[in-house]
Design a protein around this motif. Sequence first.
Motif, PDB file in Angstrom:
ATOM      1  N   LEU A 307       1.520  -7.463  15.570  1.00 53.99           N
ATOM      2  CA  LEU A 307       2.612  -8.357  16.182  1.00 53.99           C
ATOM      3  C   LEU A 307       3.618  -8.341  15.309  1.00 53.99           C
ATOM      4  O   LEU A 307       3.885  -9.392  14.684  1.00 53.99           O
ATOM      5  CB  LEU A 307       2.253  -9.722  16.431  1.00 53.99           C
ATOM      6  CG  LEU A 307       1.025  -9.697  17.517  1.00 53.99           C
ATOM      7  CD1 LEU A 307       0.214 -11.197  17.777  1.00 53.99           C
ATOM      8  CD2 LEU A 307       1.355  -8.995  18.855  1.00 53.99           C
ATOM      9  N   ALA A 308       4.594  -7.517  14.851  1.00 51.91           N
ATOM     10  CA  ALA A 308       5.810  -7.324  14.127  1.00 51.91           C
ATOM     11  C   ALA A 308       6.845  -6.591  14.878  1.00 51.91           C
ATOM     12  O   ALA A 308       6.595  -5.605  15.651  1.00 51.91           O
ATOM     13  CB  ALA A 308       5.336  -6.617  12.756  1.00 51.91           C
ATOM     14  N   ASN A 309       7.999  -7.165  14.592  1.00 50.25           N
ATOM     15  CA  ASN A 309       9.002  -6.525  15.286  1.00 50.25           C
ATOM     16  C   ASN A 309       9.407  -5.360  14.522  1.00 50.25           C
ATOM     17  O   ASN A 309       9.951  -4.206  15.332  1.00 50.25           O
ATOM     18  CB  ASN A 309      10.246  -7.258  14.832  1.00 50.25           C
ATOM     19  CG  ASN A 309      10.138  -8.504  15.792  1.00 50.25           C
ATOM     20  OD1 ASN A 309       9.910  -8.518  17.075  1.00 50.25           O
ATOM     21  ND2 ASN A 309      10.554  -9.932  15.230  1.00 50.25           N
ATOM     22  N   ASN A 310       8.911  -4.880  13.245  1.00 51.56           N
ATOM     23  CA  ASN A 310       9.269  -3.580  12.685  1.00 51.56           C
ATOM     24  C   ASN A 310       8.138  -2.939  12.237  1.00 51.56           C
ATOM     25  O   ASN A 310       7.386  -3.276  11.006  1.00 51.56           O
ATOM     26  CB  ASN A 310       9.920  -3.836  11.371  1.00 51.56           C
ATOM     27  CG  ASN A 310      11.536  -4.050  11.832  1.00 51.56           C
ATOM     28  OD1 ASN A 310      11.964  -3.505  12.796  1.00 51.56           O
ATOM     29  ND2 ASN A 310      12.172  -5.131  11.030  1.00 51.56           N
ATOM     30  N   ALA A 332       9.184  -8.547   9.811  1.00 51.62           N
ATOM     31  CA  ALA A 332       9.574  -9.424  10.654  1.00 51.62           C
ATOM     32  C   ALA A 332       8.515  -9.824  11.599  1.00 51.62           C
ATOM     33  O   ALA A 332       8.599  -9.253  12.961  1.00 51.62           O
ATOM     34  CB  ALA A 332      10.853  -9.250  11.451  1.00 51.62           C
ATOM     35  N   PRO A 333       7.506 -10.553  11.442  1.00 46.55           N
ATOM     36  CA  PRO A 333       6.373 -10.817  12.369  1.00 46.55           C
ATOM     37  C   PRO A 333       6.939 -11.552  13.590  1.00 46.55           C
ATOM     38  O   PRO A 333       7.865 -12.340  13.380  1.00 46.55           O
ATOM     39  CB  PRO A 333       5.501 -11.918  11.341  1.00 46.55           C
ATOM     40  CG  PRO A 333       5.689 -11.493   9.957  1.00 46.55           C
ATOM     41  CD  PRO A 333       7.321 -11.199   9.852  1.00 46.55           C
ATOM     42  N   GLN A 334       6.248 -11.308  14.693  1.00 51.47           N
ATOM     43  CA  GLN A 334       6.620 -12.012  15.784  1.00 51.47           C
ATOM     44  C   GLN A 334       6.443 -13.389  15.654  1.00 51.47           C
ATOM     45  O   GLN A 334       5.317 -13.921  15.218  1.00 51.47           O
ATOM     46  CB  GLN A 334       6.080 -11.220  17.035  1.00 51.47           C
ATOM     47  CG  GLN A 334       6.719  -9.924  17.302  1.00 51.47           C
ATOM     48  CD  GLN A 334       5.918  -9.169  18.447  1.00 51.47           C
ATOM     49  OE1 GLN A 334       5.170  -9.757  19.173  1.00 51.47           O
ATOM     50  NE2 GLN A 334       6.148  -7.796  18.506  1.00 51.47           N
ATOM     51  N   PRO A 335       6.942 -14.455  16.614  1.00 47.96           N
ATOM     52  CA  PRO A 335       6.399 -15.713  16.731  1.00 47.96           C
ATOM     53  C   PRO A 335       5.005 -15.957  16.998  1.00 47.96           C
ATOM     54  O   PRO A 335       4.377 -16.799  16.757  1.00 47.96           O
ATOM     55  CB  PRO A 335       7.397 -16.212  17.648  1.00 47.96           C
ATOM     56  CG  PRO A 335       8.602 -15.288  17.828  1.00 47.96           C
ATOM     57  CD  PRO A 335       8.114 -14.039  17.444  1.00 47.96           C
ATOM     58  N   ALA A 336       4.376 -15.000  17.883  1.00 47.01           N
ATOM     59  CA  ALA A 336       3.022 -15.374  18.154  1.00 47.01           C
ATOM     60  C   ALA A 336       1.929 -14.852  17.206  1.00 47.01           C
ATOM     61  O   ALA A 336       0.801 -15.360  17.244  1.00 47.01           O
ATOM     62  CB  ALA A 336       2.748 -14.327  19.467  1.00 47.01           C
ATOM     63  N   ALA A 337       2.415 -14.365  16.081  1.00 46.69           N
ATOM     64  CA  ALA A 337       1.510 -13.993  15.022  1.00 46.69           C
ATOM     65  C   ALA A 337       1.019 -15.270  14.164  1.00 46.69           C
ATOM     66  O   ALA A 337       2.040 -15.930  13.930  1.00 46.69           O
ATOM     67  CB  ALA A 337       2.180 -12.937  13.971  1.00 46.69           C
TER      68      ALA A 337
END
Length: 611
Positions: A307-310, A332-337
């Motif tokens: 769960l990362a944007n990159n 840039a981890p996603q908010p759900a991580a």
Amino acid sequence: MRPTRFLMISLLIAGPTLSSPCALAQGLPPGLAGQALQQADPATLAALVGSLGPGAVASATGNAATTAPVPNGMAAPTLPSIVPTLATPLATAIDAGAPPVVPGAMSPLDSAANLASPVFGARLFTGAFARAGSARFNPDYMVTPGDRVVLRLWGAFQFAQVQTVDPQGNVFLPNIGPVALGGVRNADLQRVVAGAAAGTFRSNVYVYAALAEAQPVRVYVGGFVRRPGLYDGTSMDGLLHYLDAAGGIDPDRGTFIDVEVKRGSQVRARVNLYQFLFRGLMAPVALADGDVIFVGPRQQTVTVTGLANNPNIFEFPRQSHPTTADVMLLAAPQPAATHIRITRMTGPVRNVEYHPIAQAGAVPVADGDTLEFTADKKAGTITVRIEGEHDSAQEYVLPYGARLGDLLRQVHFSDRSDEASIQLFRQSVHDRQKTMLETSLRSLEQSVLTARSGTNEESQLRRNEADQVLAWIDRARKVEPIGQVVVGHGPTRDDLLLENGDLLRVPTRDGLVLVSGEVLFPNAVAWQPGLDAQAYVARAGGFTPNGAHKRIVVAHADGSFEDVAPTSQSLRTGDELLVLPRLDTKSRQMWKDITQILYQLAVSARVVLGL
């Protein structure tokens, strides 16, 4: 033709000097390159694959997303064993007229391989920088020796000439003398020349100065790039232009964070491409003839997944000691991580660590580690939608762990609601039904393809039957299950746990029975007490010639089903009666497999698929 073919294969054997299979086609008759590739032995193909560089095999076959790059240093006995399958696609690409590699232009193979690479920064190099012309009117460009400058003076003194900036960085104006322009910004060129003229001519002389063209230069690009070499351009062309022309940095071997620009033994600049990728910063470097752009070996790398944007492979300086906080700035981890799983390779041993993100900022990471960002938190609430015949809201937000009874107590049913036949549809059930169906279809497919025959006549019959069954399997694969859960009745129904995204449907007491499958006129028939299954089939036009009189499935509205006889009187309002087809196959095992799949389709998708 034969001598030319021999020459072609000889070129293949000399693979390391070739940049791509497109280059092989230059100067050869159409089809010749493909013939040579198809007749080449595995060792020859291995030489060709080795010449393409890591990752280019995927691009050459047109399947970069699913074909792994050729590992660096792959042993000679291993590589030839996998490359014979590439002969046909490589030959097709060449004979189709793939464009040759033009010096200074990005190879289509390099571009595709860069796009498919998981290494952060590899997608910079797709040919866009190499195609772009020099920025002739860049205001920040510094004038260098060899540049050509347009100079005009008019009024009391007339002069017009295009001069080349000499090795000392000067141009010469009559009655004025040398004017130092080396290192002057393009935007300041007019002001500097006008200032020099004002020292001699007090009035009535006007000045115009502009950069005509930058100095033509040839720049060496070396180190870990895809196609090292000498590339033409101008002193205005930037670092990315020359790297792009060389196919880009080799993502499996080269560094993106320490690219050197050398002039002789002097390092004039060090460029970190991460500064450009993350902050848009690129220091201007004026390149001169003979300069060297050198890409050193790749340094520490950390792989990011989950769960990362990159989700990429990131690089860190060799002497640094990065932590998970440094990786998170790039990934840039996603908010759900909520957690990080760190997989460390220590020789043959794999060690796994698991940390909450909030507490993992100072955890060190090492070269070769893999970080996976995961969501490890129970949902606080779930959303369930209810449709059909009722007088309540259609969507409910319930606490995690809510049961069906908790929802039904909030629903107001109408006089037309069939409360006893509540239908529940669930995505996870749909996925399991799809998986079970695919497993059965694969088993049937295998039995069809491996069936043996004793005679030529039997072999022909088996082949015709196999073609028919395989076509039926293709149709069956396109059927989507509905994901219905058997709800049941009584107290057990209310204890059923709900999942996020569940869909409940309240059927209407419409007094109808649906009749479908192998009947002449599939239709909805009014329910009557005492009528058996055969009577409902008769009201739908009767059985088709392919219908099986004794193979009738009744799907009840609540998701349950039963296999009934034609004389059965167990049908009730809202039921669906499905008449299965008659099977005529030579193999008893095949008959059993198809029968099983027919029942699966009838139960999970309410579909009768005739063979």
